[in-house]
Design an enzyme around this catalytic site. Structure first.
Site, PDB file in Angstrom:
ATOM      1  N   HIS A 108      -8.116  -4.531  -8.364  1.00 23.46           N
ATOM      2  CA  HIS A 108      -6.923  -4.482  -7.511  1.00 23.46           C
ATOM      3  C   HIS A 108      -7.103  -3.513  -6.353  1.00 23.46           C
ATOM      4  O   HIS A 108      -6.704  -3.790  -5.221  1.00 23.46           O
ATOM      5  CB  HIS A 108      -5.690  -4.070  -8.328  1.00 23.46           C
ATOM      6  N   HIS A 156      47.329  10.862 -11.224  1.00 24.36           N
ATOM      7  CA  HIS A 156      46.832   9.901 -12.222  1.00 24.36           C
ATOM      8  C   HIS A 156      47.885   9.703 -13.316  1.00 24.36           C
ATOM      9  O   HIS A 156      48.155   8.572 -13.733  1.00 24.36           O
ATOM     10  CB  HIS A 156      45.531  10.416 -12.867  1.00 24.36           C
ATOM     11  N   GLU A 201       1.578   0.486 -17.318  1.00 26.33           N
ATOM     12  CA  GLU A 201       2.190  -0.677 -16.663  1.00 26.33           C
ATOM     13  C   GLU A 201       1.894  -1.937 -17.483  1.00 26.33           C
ATOM     14  O   GLU A 201       2.797  -2.694 -17.836  1.00 26.33           O
ATOM     15  CB  GLU A 201       1.612  -0.831 -15.257  1.00 26.33           C
ATOM     16  N   HIS A 202       0.625  -2.167 -17.784  1.00 21.31           N
ATOM     17  CA  HIS A 202       0.190  -3.282 -18.630  1.00 21.31           C
ATOM     18  C   HIS A 202      -0.427  -2.705 -19.896  1.00 21.31           C
ATOM     19  O   HIS A 202      -1.220  -1.767 -19.825  1.00 21.31           O
ATOM     20  CB  HIS A 202      -0.861  -4.141 -17.933  1.00 21.31           C
ATOM     21  N   ASN A 258       0.838  -1.194   0.000  1.00 26.20           N
ATOM     22  CA  ASN A 258       0.000   0.000   0.000  1.00 26.20           C
ATOM     23  C   ASN A 258       0.878   1.251   0.000  1.00 26.20           C
ATOM     24  O   ASN A 258       2.101   1.173  -0.098  1.00 26.20           O
ATOM     25  CB  ASN A 258      -0.957  -0.012   1.199  1.00 26.20           C
ATOM     26  N   GLU A 264      43.283  17.273 -17.337  1.00 27.47           N
ATOM     27  CA  GLU A 264      42.305  17.431 -16.258  1.00 27.47           C
ATOM     28  C   GLU A 264      42.948  17.934 -14.966  1.00 27.47           C
ATOM     29  O   GLU A 264      42.268  18.127 -13.964  1.00 27.47           O
ATOM     30  CB  GLU A 264      41.586  16.099 -15.996  1.00 27.47           C
ATOM     31  N   GLN A 299      -8.069  -5.532 -13.668  1.00 28.28           N
ATOM     32  CA  GLN A 299      -7.166  -4.569 -13.034  1.00 28.28           C
ATOM     33  C   GLN A 299      -7.908  -3.638 -12.091  1.00 28.28           C
ATOM     34  O   GLN A 299      -7.386  -3.244 -11.056  1.00 28.28           O
ATOM     35  CB  GLN A 299      -6.436  -3.749 -14.099  1.00 28.28           C
ATOM     36  N   ASP A 358       0.062 -12.099 -14.939  1.00 29.83           N
ATOM     37  CA  ASP A 358      -0.007 -12.009 -13.482  1.00 29.83           C
ATOM     38  C   ASP A 358       0.333 -13.337 -12.818  1.00 29.83           C
ATOM     39  O   ASP A 358       0.818 -13.352 -11.686  1.00 29.83           O
ATOM     40  CB  ASP A 358      -1.410 -11.583 -13.044  1.00 29.83           C
TER      41      ASP A 358
END
Length: 427
Positions: free
Chosen positions: A258, A415, A322-323, A209, A410, A255, A356
């Site tokens: 849900h 380095h 989403e789908h 949730n 640089e 859906q 699913d």
């Protein structure tokens, strides 16, 4: 559902808005519980389990005896269905394994990439009126294939202190190493910090949730990764007169049930189909056990007519569902043109429910428009890519001068020196 005819492109962002809820109060609650769990561990977990789940537990870990009891209580038909789903999910995710990639970029410079499993994984599985044992399969199966050493599952207990037997059966079937009767914010906080009972993990997966969603986002501030940002479930269907209206309506309702904040959308080039689907929805929703939830979700949903398939595709990519179900004579057009979707379902006989549960693809997918920049859960979600390199004397001579030049440009003299010393030693 809200009918919308031929919307102008400049109105799409407005009509495609997701249902939104304020999270300000939620954030305050989540932060408070996180602080307490970080400081007091199991004591805080027990406190909030009592408040939110209505039960006080002496031991959070599910015992072997409880697992055996759950296995015995599951009907054989459900066991067979779960096993079939697991096999298909295993096949699809096992096929995603890749070999080591190796190349000699220049003579004497060998580079390769290998993947390693994330060692400690946390899975959150909601309980309540819809215990998502299918999500156990979607997360634990690829975690096991990847080789994750610790797979910790948290799920809220019921009023008797038990977890749904199907969740326990699926977890046992898929190699979960520890199952804990802890839910909500306290579960996410426990896996973030670690407590006396709950192991600390490196990455947390799973739906929940709004409180769980915000808790997962907060976990990222403490060095724990999550699968993806999450929101209410959503589905968009594009359909024309080749679609079966009853099928389309059933998918939209699948859906919608849900949650009340779910959103379902039909986009069509046929006004006739839209009218037929609307009638089917009205008939089918009446017999659903979760009618009240689905009816509320339908209020957030839309039936959109557009003049042609190109407009439909552009609108769908703007939404990033989403789908995404394609029931169209021109399914190749949509398959080739879709760039923003979590998972795609093609044809009249490919319901979203298949993904699913049992087709093999993963149902843990980006919502709320995140399909524009996030993938759904896959095998790589449980792995890290590591790069390696080995340079010979010849190799450092071949790239050394370039490194020196770039480092000096640089302003990073150390380095440059790291290469210069090696080059001089080879003179």
């Amino acid at each position: 559902m809200n009918k919308i005819n031929s919307p102008k492109p400049d109105t799409w962002s407005e009509i495609l808005k997701r249902p939104t809820q304020t999270i300000d109060d939620i954030e305050l609650t989540v932060k408070e519980i996180f602080k307490e769990v970080q400081k007091k561990g199991d004591e805080a977990v027990s406190k909030y389990t009592s408040i939110f789940d209505g039960i006080t537990l002496d031991n959070y870990e599910v015992s072997a005896a409880e697992i055996d009891e759950a296995i015995a209580s599951i009907p054989d038909e459900l066991k067979e269905a779960i096993q079939l789903a697991k096999e298909n999910i295993y096949k699809f995710h096992r096929a995603q394994k890749t070999d080591r990639i190796e190349i000699e970029t220049i003579d004497g410079v060998n580079c390769w990439q290998e993947k390693r499993p994330i060692q400690k994984i946390g899975l959150y599985i909601p309980g309540g009126t819809a215990p998502l044992f299918s999500t156990v399969l979607m997360l634990a199966v690829p975690a096991e294939i990847a080789g994750c050493k610790e797979i910790v599952l948290c799920s809220p207990p019921d009023k008797t202190g038990k977890i749904n037997p199907a969740i326990l059966y699926a977890a046992n079937l898929c190699g979960v190493t520890k199952i804990l009767k802890v839910g909500g914010i306290q579960a996410i906080a426990g896996m973030t910090f670690g407590t006396q009972s709950i192991p600390k993990v490196y990455k947390i997966f799973g739906p929940g949730n709004q409180f769980v969603t915000v808790a997962k986002q907060l976990a990222t501030q403490f060095g724990v990764a999550i699968d993806m940002p999450a929101g209410p479930s959503e589905l968009l269907i594009v359909a024309d007169d080749t679609a079966v209206p009853a099928f389309v309506a059933s998918d939209l309702l699948s859906q919608a049930e849900h949650g009340t904040d779910s959103q379902v959308i039909l986009v069509s080039t046929s006004k006739k189909l839209i009218d037929e689907v609307e009638k089917e929805i009205q008939a089918q929703v009446e017999v659903l056990p979760r009618k009240a939830i689905a009816t509320k979700a339908i209020e957030n949903s839309k039936l959109i007519y557009v003049e042609n398939d190109q407009l439909a595709l552009d609108l769908i990519n703007e939404y990033g569902p989403e789908h995404f179900i394609i029931c169209s004579e021109y399914d190749d057009f949509y398959c080739n043109g879709i760039v923003n979707a979590g998972s795609v379902f093609i044809g009249n006989y490919t319901p979203e429910s298949a993904g699913d549960y049992a087709s093999g693809t993963n149902h843990t997918l980006p919502t709320n428009g995140y399909a524009k920049n996030y993938s759904g859960v896959n095998l790589d979600s449980f792995m890290k890519s590591m790069t390696f390199q080995k340079i010979t004397e010849k190799g450092i001579q071949n790239i050394g001068r370039a490194i020196e030049t770039m480092a000096e440009a640089e302003g990073l003299q150390a380095h440059k020196n790291a290469v210069t010393l090696r080059l001089k030693s080879l003179e």
